[in-house]
Design an enzyme around this catalytic site. Sequence first.
Site, PDB file in Angstrom:
ATOM      1  N   ASP A   1      55.953  64.453  64.067  1.00  0.00           N
ATOM      2  CA  ASP A   1      56.771  63.931  62.973  1.00  0.00           C
ATOM      3  C   ASP A   1      55.849  63.353  61.905  1.00  0.00           C
ATOM      4  O   ASP A   1      54.767  62.844  62.218  1.00  0.00           O
ATOM      5  CB  ASP A   1      57.714  62.836  63.484  1.00  0.00           C
ATOM      6  CG  ASP A   1      58.852  63.385  64.319  1.00  0.00           C
ATOM      7  OD1 ASP A   1      59.237  64.550  64.121  1.00  0.00           O
ATOM      8  OD2 ASP A   1      59.367  62.641  65.172  1.00  0.00           O
TER       9      ASP A   1
ATOM     10  N   ASP B   1      63.871  68.591  61.847  1.00  0.00           N
ATOM     11  CA  ASP B   1      64.998  67.669  62.010  1.00  0.00           C
ATOM     12  C   ASP B   1      65.964  67.768  60.834  1.00  0.00           C
ATOM     13  O   ASP B   1      67.179  67.709  61.013  1.00  0.00           O
ATOM     14  CB  ASP B   1      64.498  66.232  62.152  1.00  0.00           C
ATOM     15  CG  ASP B   1      63.627  66.018  63.370  1.00  0.00           C
ATOM     16  OD1 ASP B   1      63.803  66.745  64.365  1.00  0.00           O
ATOM     17  OD2 ASP B   1      62.768  65.123  63.323  1.00  0.00           O
TER      18      ASP B   1
END
Length: 156
Positions: A118, A137
């Site tokens: 991330d 995401d």
Amino acid sequence: MRNSLLLWVGLAAFLIDQISKYLVVHVLRVAQGDIDVLPPLLVFRYGENRGINFGLFQGDSDAARWVLIGVSVAICLGMLIWLGRSASTKFRQICGGLLIGGALGNVVDRVLYGYVLDFLNMSCCGINNPFVFNLADVFIFAGALGLVLFDGKKPS
């Protein structure tokens, strides 16, 4: 092929996710420190997610990793079957492709690294958001939201 749009959108989402992660994590080396893009709205901040969204169900075990991989792959296969059998509009194919491409992008991370990479952090208006996420995401969320809100049925 009737679902070629689904496959092309899925491939594009997957590639965009994987290329963005490679560039930010390995080329820009965000793990060495935050990168202010449009502070505080957008900051690149390194994160390793061993759970699902927002770090829920964090598990450091190999079993948890493979369960999450299996669930993600099962969801992708279910989406392919569902959209393949239903009268699917172009919009639904796009949404399904975003969801599948994003999910598979995170699956590849789990297989390669044991966690999802991330790097996106967004804060605004005096609220400091501690969470990081990635483009996969975003694609998963946008695809799922589109499938739920715009199911193709006419209102009664």
